[in-house]
Design an enzyme around this catalytic site. Sequence first.
Site, PDB file in Angstrom:
ATOM      1  N   LYS A  83     -15.128 -15.530  15.296  1.00  0.00           N
ATOM      2  CA  LYS A  83     -16.199 -14.966  14.469  1.00  0.00           C
ATOM      3  C   LYS A  83     -17.385 -14.537  15.311  1.00  0.00           C
ATOM      4  O   LYS A  83     -18.029 -13.530  15.012  1.00  0.00           O
ATOM      5  CB  LYS A  83     -16.637 -15.952  13.386  1.00  0.00           C
TER       6      LYS A  83
ATOM      7  N   LYS B 173      -2.749 -13.290  11.678  1.00  0.00           N
ATOM      8  CA  LYS B 173      -2.710 -13.735  10.277  1.00  0.00           C
ATOM      9  C   LYS B 173      -3.288 -12.666   9.346  1.00  0.00           C
ATOM     10  O   LYS B 173      -4.148 -11.871   9.757  1.00  0.00           O
ATOM     11  CB  LYS B 173      -3.451 -15.067  10.109  1.00  0.00           C
TER      12      LYS B 173
ATOM     13  N   LYS C 202      -8.784 -11.159   4.983  1.00  0.00           N
ATOM     14  CA  LYS C 202      -9.520 -10.180   4.178  1.00  0.00           C
ATOM     15  C   LYS C 202     -10.588  -9.472   4.994  1.00  0.00           C
ATOM     16  O   LYS C 202     -11.120  -8.460   4.573  1.00  0.00           O
ATOM     17  CB  LYS C 202     -10.123 -10.839   2.940  1.00  0.00           C
TER      18      LYS C 202
HETATM   19  P1  TYM Z   1     -10.743 -19.470   3.606  1.00  0.00           P
HETATM   20  O1  TYM Z   1     -11.672 -19.093   2.508  1.00  0.00           O
HETATM   21  O2  TYM Z   1     -10.712 -18.606   4.817  1.00  0.00           O
HETATM   22  O3  TYM Z   1      -9.260 -19.596   3.074  1.00  0.00           O
HETATM   23  C1  TYM Z   1      -8.910 -20.356   1.918  1.00  0.00           C
HETATM   24  C2  TYM Z   1      -7.546 -21.001   2.148  1.00  0.00           C
HETATM   25  O4  TYM Z   1      -6.556 -19.996   2.413  1.00  0.00           O
HETATM   26  C3  TYM Z   1      -5.837 -20.324   3.595  1.00  0.00           C
HETATM   27  N1  TYM Z   1      -5.438 -19.074   4.272  1.00  0.00           N
HETATM   28  C4  TYM Z   1      -4.179 -18.732   4.571  1.00  0.00           C
HETATM   29  N2  TYM Z   1      -2.999 -19.360   4.354  1.00  0.00           N
HETATM   30  C5  TYM Z   1      -1.881 -18.723   4.769  1.00  0.00           C
HETATM   31  N3  TYM Z   1      -1.866 -17.507   5.347  1.00  0.00           N
HETATM   32  C6  TYM Z   1      -3.015 -16.842   5.594  1.00  0.00           C
HETATM   33  N4  TYM Z   1      -2.992 -15.647   6.165  1.00  0.00           N
HETATM   34  C7  TYM Z   1      -4.239 -17.455   5.190  1.00  0.00           C
HETATM   35  N5  TYM Z   1      -5.545 -17.084   5.261  1.00  0.00           N
HETATM   36  C8  TYM Z   1      -6.258 -18.087   4.696  1.00  0.00           C
HETATM   37  C9  TYM Z   1      -6.824 -21.130   4.425  1.00  0.00           C
HETATM   38  O5  TYM Z   1      -6.161 -21.916   5.388  1.00  0.00           O
HETATM   39  C10 TYM Z   1      -7.525 -21.937   3.360  1.00  0.00           C
HETATM   40  O6  TYM Z   1      -6.761 -23.089   3.046  1.00  0.00           O
HETATM   41  N6  TYM Z   1     -13.270 -23.113   5.997  1.00  0.00           N
HETATM   42  C11 TYM Z   1     -12.393 -22.829   4.861  1.00  0.00           C
HETATM   43  C12 TYM Z   1     -12.987 -23.206   3.524  1.00  0.00           C
HETATM   44  C13 TYM Z   1     -13.415 -24.621   3.411  1.00  0.00           C
HETATM   45  C14 TYM Z   1     -12.559 -25.752   3.219  1.00  0.00           C
HETATM   46  C15 TYM Z   1     -13.420 -26.866   3.139  1.00  0.00           C
HETATM   47  C16 TYM Z   1     -11.169 -25.902   3.118  1.00  0.00           C
HETATM   48  C17 TYM Z   1     -14.687 -25.094   3.445  1.00  0.00           C
HETATM   49  N7  TYM Z   1     -14.691 -26.437   3.276  1.00  0.00           N
HETATM   50  C18 TYM Z   1     -12.899 -28.145   2.969  1.00  0.00           C
HETATM   51  C19 TYM Z   1     -10.671 -27.198   2.951  1.00  0.00           C
HETATM   52  C20 TYM Z   1     -11.527 -28.301   2.876  1.00  0.00           C
HETATM   53  C21 TYM Z   1     -12.117 -21.333   4.819  1.00  0.00           C
HETATM   54  O7  TYM Z   1     -12.872 -20.526   5.353  1.00  0.00           O
HETATM   55  O8  TYM Z   1     -11.032 -20.974   4.041  1.00  0.00           O
END
Ligand code: TYM
Length: 326
Positions: free
Chosen positions: A111, A193, A196
């Site tokens: 990032k 991966k 978005k």
């Molecule tokens: P975020 O918003 O990027 O993604 C949400 C969830 O989607 C999963 N994910 C994927 N899984 C499979 N293939 C992909 N291409 C893919 N892209 C995203 C992510 O692994 C996630 O589970 N930091 C986290 C949000 C967060 C969080 C937390 C998660 C904040 N606090 C506490 C768990 C527990 C995030 O940015 O997810």
Amino acid sequence: KKVIFSGAQPTGTLTLGNYLGAIQNWKSFEDDFQCIYSIVDLHSLTIRTNPEEFKESCLSMLAQYLACGINPDKNIVFFQSHVPQHSELAWILNCNTYMGELNRMTQFKDKSANHKDNINAGLFAYPALQAADILLYKTNLVPVGQDQKQHLELARDIATRFNNNYGETFVVPEIYTPKLGAKIMSLQNPNVKMSKSDENPNAYISILDDEKNLIKKMKRAVTDNEGVIRYSDEQPGIKNLITIYSKLTGLQIEEIENKYEGKGYGHLKTDLAEIVVESLNPIQTTYNKYMNAPDYLQEVYTKGADKAKELAEDTMKKVKNNIGLV
Ligand code: TYM
């Protein structure tokens, strides 16, 4: 009941990666666990936002959670910013997390490389806030996609260290990733991966894409010259398509390979496009229904925050006492 916590950022809409890697699994836990699912709006502030658009995205994300089947009567669903204990615990955890640990986080490296004009302190401390999210609720299990594993390992390290220094305070959470679909790949480059924030919108599928776009994106998916439909590391594009196929239909990998034996990639893509459209269609209809019911959305997030606050405050009391705050 054991506790599950997870969350997603309200930047943009959910992708097929978010759905298959995380959200789709979340609802499968609702009967056996106390599940807490947050829209982590504070995390999204690490990237500069347009206030009007951001507010809309946050409400949209709540409607997407519900449309994906998260039942707010069985699960606690809330906005992270509505429960001030998240920020409060994040500060305390910041003081118990080393710069060296945060420096090793690949998400920070990625990032900060992509947003050179805004490498802020929040972006750096992001994983400590994420640890606070989880540890506040005495979470036993955190279902996420592959890309969040490093942050969760750090959350475990922070919890363990805190317990060693200040006495038993936090539950050390386990990590859950699905066997299949923990890393859905970009449709344009199957070695990275699906995200978005990809600058090429053909690389990812939004769960709210219309039918025309869904079909276009699936048909343009990058494959290879092998000409065989086989689940193999040598064919990352086809492997990714088979993964999506299997997750959406429930068919086993071998069943899909057999079904398409001797058939061309065009055939697979046409079928898969139809499967994606049919799978997302009901989600989109439900989404529109919720977006037209703002009062209901407000009721859901208000109730969710009330329940979350109560649980969070319980942990905060213990933390403050154990660390010696008067
Ligand atoms: P975020 O918003 O990027 O993604 C949400 C969830 O989607 C999963 N994910 C994927 N899984 C499979 N293939 C992909 N291409 C893919 N892209 C995203 C992510 O692994 C996630 O589970 N930091 C986290 C949000 C967060 C969080 C937390 C998660 C904040 N606090 C506490 C768990 C527990 C995030 O940015 O997810």
